[in-house]
Design a protein around this motif. Structure first.
Motif, PDB file in Angstrom:
ATOM      1  N   GLY A  60      22.331   7.609   9.564  1.00 36.89           N
ATOM      2  CA  GLY A  60      21.337   7.423   8.528  1.00 36.89           C
ATOM      3  C   GLY A  60      21.064   5.979   8.147  1.00 36.89           C
ATOM      4  O   GLY A  60      20.308   5.729   7.206  1.00 36.89           O
ATOM      5  N   LYS A  61      21.657   5.040   8.872  1.00 38.58           N
ATOM      6  CA  LYS A  61      21.469   3.625   8.548  1.00 38.58           C
ATOM      7  C   LYS A  61      20.879   2.875   9.727  1.00 38.58           C
ATOM      8  O   LYS A  61      20.905   3.351  10.861  1.00 38.58           O
ATOM      9  CB  LYS A  61      22.803   2.996   8.144  1.00 38.58           C
ATOM     10  CG  LYS A  61      23.381   3.556   6.845  1.00 38.58           C
ATOM     11  CD  LYS A  61      24.595   2.772   6.409  1.00 38.58           C
ATOM     12  CE  LYS A  61      25.122   3.271   5.076  1.00 38.58           C
ATOM     13  NZ  LYS A  61      26.309   2.472   4.628  1.00 38.58           N
ATOM     14  N   GLU A  62      20.369   1.692   9.456  1.00 40.06           N
ATOM     15  CA  GLU A  62      19.810   0.862  10.505  1.00 40.06           C
ATOM     16  C   GLU A  62      20.925   0.206  11.319  1.00 40.06           C
ATOM     17  O   GLU A  62      22.056   0.050  10.844  1.00 40.06           O
ATOM     18  CB  GLU A  62      18.904  -0.213   9.899  1.00 40.06           C
ATOM     19  CG  GLU A  62      17.647   0.342   9.237  1.00 40.06           C
ATOM     20  CD  GLU A  62      16.714  -0.769   8.790  1.00 40.06           C
ATOM     21  OE1 GLU A  62      15.599  -0.442   8.341  1.00 40.06           O
ATOM     22  OE2 GLU A  62      17.103  -1.950   8.885  1.00 40.06           O
ATOM     23  N   ASP A 107      33.788   2.650   6.094  1.00 37.10           N
ATOM     24  CA  ASP A 107      32.486   1.992   6.267  1.00 37.10           C
ATOM     25  C   ASP A 107      32.302   1.411   7.655  1.00 37.10           C
ATOM     26  O   ASP A 107      31.185   1.044   8.027  1.00 37.10           O
ATOM     27  CB  ASP A 107      32.303   0.880   5.228  1.00 37.10           C
ATOM     28  CG  ASP A 107      32.053   1.423   3.835  1.00 37.10           C
ATOM     29  OD1 ASP A 107      32.131   0.640   2.877  1.00 37.10           O
ATOM     30  OD2 ASP A 107      31.793   2.645   3.704  1.00 37.10           O
ATOM     31  N   GLU A 123      23.149  -2.577  12.782  1.00 35.09           N
ATOM     32  CA  GLU A 123      23.669  -3.732  12.049  1.00 35.09           C
ATOM     33  C   GLU A 123      24.411  -4.666  13.000  1.00 35.09           C
ATOM     34  O   GLU A 123      25.226  -4.215  13.819  1.00 35.09           O
ATOM     35  CB  GLU A 123      24.619  -3.218  10.957  1.00 35.09           C
ATOM     36  CG  GLU A 123      25.305  -4.253  10.131  1.00 35.09           C
ATOM     37  CD  GLU A 123      26.258  -3.637   9.118  1.00 35.09           C
ATOM     38  OE1 GLU A 123      26.314  -4.140   7.978  1.00 35.09           O
ATOM     39  OE2 GLU A 123      26.955  -2.657   9.461  1.00 35.09           O
ATOM     40  N   GLN A 168      25.799   1.155  14.330  1.00 36.25           N
ATOM     41  CA  GLN A 168      24.853   1.970  13.583  1.00 36.25           C
ATOM     42  C   GLN A 168      25.573   3.171  12.998  1.00 36.25           C
ATOM     43  O   GLN A 168      26.112   3.998  13.747  1.00 36.25           O
ATOM     44  CB  GLN A 168      23.697   2.422  14.472  1.00 36.25           C
ATOM     45  CG  GLN A 168      22.579   3.098  13.710  1.00 36.25           C
ATOM     46  CD  GLN A 168      21.301   3.211  14.527  1.00 36.25           C
ATOM     47  OE1 GLN A 168      21.313   3.109  15.752  1.00 36.25           O
ATOM     48  NE2 GLN A 168      20.190   3.396  13.855  1.00 36.25           N
TER      49      GLN A 168
END
Length: 124
Positions: free
Chosen positions: A41-43, A88, A45, A38
């Motif tokens: 700010g993102k879900e 990333d 994964e 994770q």
């Protein structure tokens, strides 16, 4: 009930490698151990998973070819080897245990037990 605990996170430069470990305890014969991550700010994964009933790895598309999930001979430790890492790939990495069917192996809701997470940071 299977319990899991991650370790091995840290800071790595872009292009570098890192290996995470997931200590597994309990009965694993019908268990799937998966790695999720994770980013801020993102879900959460899906990254990769290992099915104990057939001893096979499964990967998210982005992880195929760069990441490798494996286990030790005793089956007590799962590893996630990450190569050619980039910014990333930064996030908190979680190890999780569950019994999903193959078609649902990427769904975080299918995993009942989660570790506390380990931070991975990749600098550019």
């Amino acid at each position: 009930q299977v319990q899991v605990a991650e370790s091995g996170g840290g800071l790595v430069q872009a292009g570098g490698s890192l290996r995470l470990s997931c200590a597994v305890s309990g009965r694993t014969s019908s268990t799937v151990i998966a790695w999720f991550r994770q980013a801020p700010g993102k879900e959460r994964e899906y990254v990769a998973a290992w099915r104990y009933n057939n001893n096979r790895p499964y990967y998210a598309d982005f992880a195929q070819g760069r990441f490798t999930i494996s286990r030790d001979n005793a089956g007590n430790t799962l590893y996630l080897q990450m190569n050619a890492m980039g910014p990333d790939d930064t996030g908190v990495y979680y190890c999780a245990a569950g019994q999903p069917i193959l078609s649902a192996i990427q769904r975080s809701s299918m995993y009942r037990t989660w570790g506390q997470g380990t931070q991975v940071s990749v600098s550019s």
